[in-house]
Design a protein around this motif. Structure first.
Motif, PDB file in Angstrom:
ATOM      1  N   ALA A   1       0.827  -1.205   0.000  1.00 57.95           N
ATOM      2  CA  ALA A   1       0.000   0.000   0.000  1.00 57.95           C
ATOM      3  C   ALA A   1       0.862   1.256   0.000  1.00 57.95           C
ATOM      4  O   ALA A   1       0.551   2.234  -0.700  1.00 57.95           O
ATOM      5  CB  ALA A   1      -0.929  -0.011   1.209  1.00 57.95           C
ATOM      6  N   VAL A   2       1.960   1.237   0.764  1.00 57.81           N
ATOM      7  CA  VAL A   2       2.864   2.392   0.825  1.00 57.81           C
ATOM      8  C   VAL A   2       3.495   2.635  -0.552  1.00 57.81           C
ATOM      9  O   VAL A   2       3.608   3.784  -1.013  1.00 57.81           O
ATOM     10  CB  VAL A   2       3.950   2.162   1.897  1.00 57.81           C
ATOM     11  CG1 VAL A   2       5.040   3.229   1.808  1.00 57.81           C
ATOM     12  CG2 VAL A   2       3.331   2.164   3.283  1.00 57.81           C
ATOM     13  N   ILE A   3       3.888   1.557  -1.234  1.00 57.20           N
ATOM     14  CA  ILE A   3       4.473   1.688  -2.578  1.00 57.20           C
ATOM     15  C   ILE A   3       3.439   2.228  -3.562  1.00 57.20           C
ATOM     16  O   ILE A   3       3.726   3.121  -4.372  1.00 57.20           O
ATOM     17  CB  ILE A   3       5.021   0.331  -3.053  1.00 57.20           C
ATOM     18  CG1 ILE A   3       6.220  -0.089  -2.198  1.00 57.20           C
ATOM     19  CG2 ILE A   3       5.429   0.402  -4.534  1.00 57.20           C
ATOM     20  CD1 ILE A   3       6.693  -1.507  -2.449  1.00 57.20           C
ATOM     21  N   ALA A   4       2.220   1.704  -3.489  1.00 58.06           N
ATOM     22  CA  ALA A   4       1.148   2.146  -4.393  1.00 58.06           C
ATOM     23  C   ALA A   4       0.830   3.628  -4.213  1.00 58.06           C
ATOM     24  O   ALA A   4       0.368   4.291  -5.159  1.00 58.06           O
ATOM     25  CB  ALA A   4      -0.100   1.301  -4.172  1.00 58.06           C
ATOM     26  N   GLU A   5       1.073   4.173  -3.025  1.00 56.34           N
ATOM     27  CA  GLU A   5       0.825   5.589  -2.755  1.00 56.34           C
ATOM     28  C   GLU A   5       1.959   6.482  -3.255  1.00 56.34           C
ATOM     29  O   GLU A   5       1.913   7.704  -3.095  1.00 56.34           O
ATOM     30  CB  GLU A   5       0.625   5.800  -1.255  1.00 56.34           C
ATOM     31  CG  GLU A   5      -0.662   5.173  -0.720  1.00 56.34           C
ATOM     32  CD  GLU A   5      -0.713   5.142   0.797  1.00 56.34           C
ATOM     33  OE1 GLU A   5       0.262   5.614   1.438  1.00 56.34           O
ATOM     34  OE2 GLU A   5      -1.712   4.652   1.351  1.00 56.34           O
ATOM     35  N   GLY A   6       3.002   5.869  -3.849  1.00 56.01           N
ATOM     36  CA  GLY A   6       4.111   6.650  -4.391  1.00 56.01           C
ATOM     37  C   GLY A   6       5.055   7.197  -3.348  1.00 56.01           C
ATOM     38  O   GLY A   6       5.720   8.217  -3.569  1.00 56.01           O
ATOM     39  N   ARG A   7       5.164   6.527  -2.223  1.00 54.47           N
ATOM     40  CA  ARG A   7       5.975   7.025  -1.104  1.00 54.47           C
ATOM     41  C   ARG A   7       7.351   6.368  -1.019  1.00 54.47           C
ATOM     42  O   ARG A   7       8.131   6.666  -0.114  1.00 54.47           O
ATOM     43  CB  ARG A   7       5.219   6.809   0.209  1.00 54.47           C
ATOM     44  CG  ARG A   7       3.906   7.582   0.293  1.00 54.47           C
ATOM     45  CD  ARG A   7       3.003   7.056   1.397  1.00 54.47           C
ATOM     46  NE  ARG A   7       3.667   7.008   2.689  1.00 54.47           N
ATOM     47  CZ  ARG A   7       3.171   6.376   3.760  1.00 54.47           C
ATOM     48  NH1 ARG A   7       2.003   5.749   3.668  1.00 54.47           N
ATOM     49  NH2 ARG A   7       3.832   6.381   4.901  1.00 54.47           N
ATOM     50  N   VAL A   8       7.655   5.448  -1.950  1.00 54.21           N
ATOM     51  CA  VAL A   8       8.903   4.683  -1.886  1.00 54.21           C
ATOM     52  C   VAL A   8       9.755   4.977  -3.119  1.00 54.21           C
ATOM     53  O   VAL A   8       9.249   4.990  -4.250  1.00 54.21           O
ATOM     54  CB  VAL A   8       8.622   3.171  -1.796  1.00 54.21           C
ATOM     55  CG1 VAL A   8       9.930   2.386  -1.716  1.00 54.21           C
ATOM     56  CG2 VAL A   8       7.743   2.860  -0.581  1.00 54.21           C
ATOM     57  N   SER A   9      11.044   5.212  -2.889  1.00 61.34           N
ATOM     58  CA  SER A   9      11.981   5.405  -3.997  1.00 61.34           C
ATOM     59  C   SER A   9      13.147   4.452  -3.868  1.00 61.34           C
ATOM     60  O   SER A   9      13.507   4.024  -2.760  1.00 61.34           O
ATOM     61  CB  SER A   9      12.507   6.849  -4.016  1.00 61.34           C
ATOM     62  OG  SER A   9      13.323   7.096  -2.878  1.00 61.34           O
ATOM     63  N   VAL A  10      13.715   4.080  -5.009  1.00 58.23           N
ATOM     64  CA  VAL A  10      14.921   3.249  -5.059  1.00 58.23           C
ATOM     65  C   VAL A  10      15.954   4.008  -5.869  1.00 58.23           C
ATOM     66  O   VAL A  10      15.715   4.344  -7.041  1.00 58.23           O
ATOM     67  CB  VAL A  10      14.644   1.874  -5.688  1.00 58.23           C
ATOM     68  CG1 VAL A  10      15.941   1.076  -5.819  1.00 58.23           C
ATOM     69  CG2 VAL A  10      13.634   1.098  -4.859  1.00 58.23           C
ATOM     70  N   ASN A  11      17.075   4.303  -5.226  1.00 55.67           N
ATOM     71  CA  ASN A  11      18.154   5.068  -5.874  1.00 55.67           C
ATOM     72  C   ASN A  11      17.632   6.378  -6.469  1.00 55.67           C
ATOM     73  O   ASN A  11      18.004   6.784  -7.578  1.00 55.67           O
ATOM     74  CB  ASN A  11      18.848   4.226  -6.943  1.00 55.67           C
ATOM     75  CG  ASN A  11      19.482   2.965  -6.368  1.00 55.67           C
ATOM     76  OD1 ASN A  11      19.934   2.961  -5.210  1.00 55.67           O
ATOM     77  ND2 ASN A  11      19.505   1.903  -7.144  1.00 55.67           N
ATOM     78  N   GLY A  12      16.726   7.030  -5.724  1.00 54.33           N
ATOM     79  CA  GLY A  12      16.233   8.329  -6.119  1.00 54.33           C
ATOM     80  C   GLY A  12      15.034   8.340  -7.038  1.00 54.33           C
ATOM     81  O   GLY A  12      14.490   9.414  -7.340  1.00 54.33           O
ATOM     82  N   MET A  13      14.561   7.176  -7.477  1.00 52.27           N
ATOM     83  CA  MET A  13      13.432   7.104  -8.400  1.00 52.27           C
ATOM     84  C   MET A  13      12.210   6.501  -7.694  1.00 52.27           C
ATOM     85  O   MET A  13      12.300   5.432  -7.078  1.00 52.27           O
ATOM     86  CB  MET A  13      13.778   6.245  -9.616  1.00 52.27           C
ATOM     87  CG  MET A  13      14.954   6.780 -10.430  1.00 52.27           C
ATOM     88  SD  MET A  13      14.573   8.334 -11.273  1.00 52.27           S
ATOM     89  CE  MET A  13      13.362   7.744 -12.466  1.00 52.27           C
ATOM     90  N   ILE A  14      11.055   7.204  -7.775  1.00 54.02           N
ATOM     91  CA  ILE A  14       9.821   6.668  -7.214  1.00 54.02           C
ATOM     92  C   ILE A  14       9.454   5.400  -7.971  1.00 54.02           C
ATOM     93  O   ILE A  14       9.489   5.360  -9.209  1.00 54.02           O
ATOM     94  CB  ILE A  14       8.674   7.696  -7.314  1.00 54.02           C
ATOM     95  CG1 ILE A  14       9.013   8.953  -6.510  1.00 54.02           C
ATOM     96  CG2 ILE A  14       7.363   7.091  -6.817  1.00 54.02           C
ATOM     97  CD1 ILE A  14       9.140   8.733  -5.028  1.00 54.02           C
ATOM     98  N   ILE A  15       9.107   4.355  -7.230  1.00 54.80           N
ATOM     99  CA  ILE A  15       8.823   3.064  -7.862  1.00 54.80           C
ATOM    100  C   ILE A  15       7.333   2.745  -7.833  1.00 54.80           C
ATOM    101  O   ILE A  15       6.561   3.365  -7.109  1.00 54.80           O
ATOM    102  CB  ILE A  15       9.594   1.918  -7.167  1.00 54.80           C
ATOM    103  CG1 ILE A  15       9.114   1.780  -5.704  1.00 54.80           C
ATOM    104  CG2 ILE A  15      11.087   2.139  -7.246  1.00 54.80           C
ATOM    105  CD1 ILE A  15       9.587   0.506  -5.045  1.00 54.80           C
TER     106      ILE A  15
END
Length: 282
Positions: A22-36
């Motif tokens: 759910a946190v990822i689906a809300e656009g709150r997570v990035s990997v190496n600076g890019m929202i995933i």
């Protein structure tokens, strides 16, 4: 080697895998600076951030899976912070180290008994998922007459607003007159399900205590408001029960609640659990 980001975050103790999705689906997570987006993969060396905060991902070979059993009193809520200032189940737990404790299911405000916590979101997700059919057993005190037809109806199925529900087993365990104790088991954990089922057949629940979750039994010697960390052998049993590879062995002795030195025991799910303690039968 890469894993799905929600799995890495769950291992870090931020929450269950479903919560991390759910946190990822809300656009709150990035990997190496890019929202995933959901489904993205990363390695333990990648820089993973949640809401801009860098998350420390423990390497799989170093990760020690921990489980704490807590005897919840009535009057405590299963949230980290309560806007009404009520006591929460997290306040008395030991330190979770780098991660944080994740509750395995919930108990409502007026329900007491066994509540499990883990530092691994993947384990929490499996222990709660209907796929693994882990039994929850409750000691319930009923005010009112319980007929054979009532028992049959509860085992056959009750129509609730969120679908059909039934108990797998119902066992009379003591009491006289209009106050009688029963032990009931079911394999899911819907909100207030046990209470709603009894209310649907015209019976009032005057006390409700969870006494078993899967193979972990609430020991009578674990007082309300106290916790105990399960020893490594029992953690291994639970990992096997839900199909997880064993985690690393703890480097230090399992910490114990200073008021409780005895290690929690397990019991196969098909064995009859103990009757409620004297204090719960008063």
């Amino acid at each position: 080697m890469t894993d799905k980001v929600q799995k890495l975050l769950a291992r870090s103790g931020l929450g269950s895998r479903r919560e991390m999705e759910a946190v990822i689906a809300e656009g709150r997570v990035s990997v190496n600076g890019m929202i995933i987006e959901l489904g993205a993969r990363a390695s333990e060396e990648d820089k993973i951030r949640v809401d801009g905060r860098l998350i420390s991902i423990t390497k799989q070979e170093d990760f020690v899976r921990r489980i704490v059993a807590y005897n919840k009193p009535e009057g405590e809520v299963c949230t980290r912070k309560d806007p009404d200032g009520r006591p929460t189940v997290f306040e008395k737990l030991p330190s979770a180290g780098k991660g944080r404790w994740i509750a395995i299911g919930r108990l409502d405000l007026n329900t007491s008994g066994l509540l499990l916590f883990t530092n691994d979101g993947d384990l929490a997700n499996r222990l709660m998922h209907p796929r693994y059919e882990l039994e929850r057993e409750y000691a319930v005190r009923i005010k009112g007459e319980v007929s054979d037809d009532t028992i049959k109806q509860l085992k056959t199925g009750i129509a609730l607003e969120d679908g059909m529900a039934s108990f797998d087993r119902i066992t009379f365990s003591g009491g006289e007159g209009t106050n009688q104790w029963y032990h009931v088991t079911l394999k899911e954990g819907r909100n207030r399900e046990v209470r709603r089922m009894w209310e649907a057949v015209g019976c009032m629940v005057s006390r409700l205590t969870r006494v078993r979750y899967g193979s972990v039994v609430l020991e009578r010697s674990l007082r309300r408001g106290n916790w105990v960390e399960l020893d490594n052998s029992l953690v291994r049993e639970i990992e096997k029960e839900v199909g997880l590879e064993p985690s690393a062995k703890p480097k230090h002795r399992t910490p114990q609640n200073p008021r409780r030195r005895k290690i929690m025991k397990s019991r196969p799910a098909n064995k009859k659990s103990a009757r409620p303690s004297r204090s719960s039968r008063r």
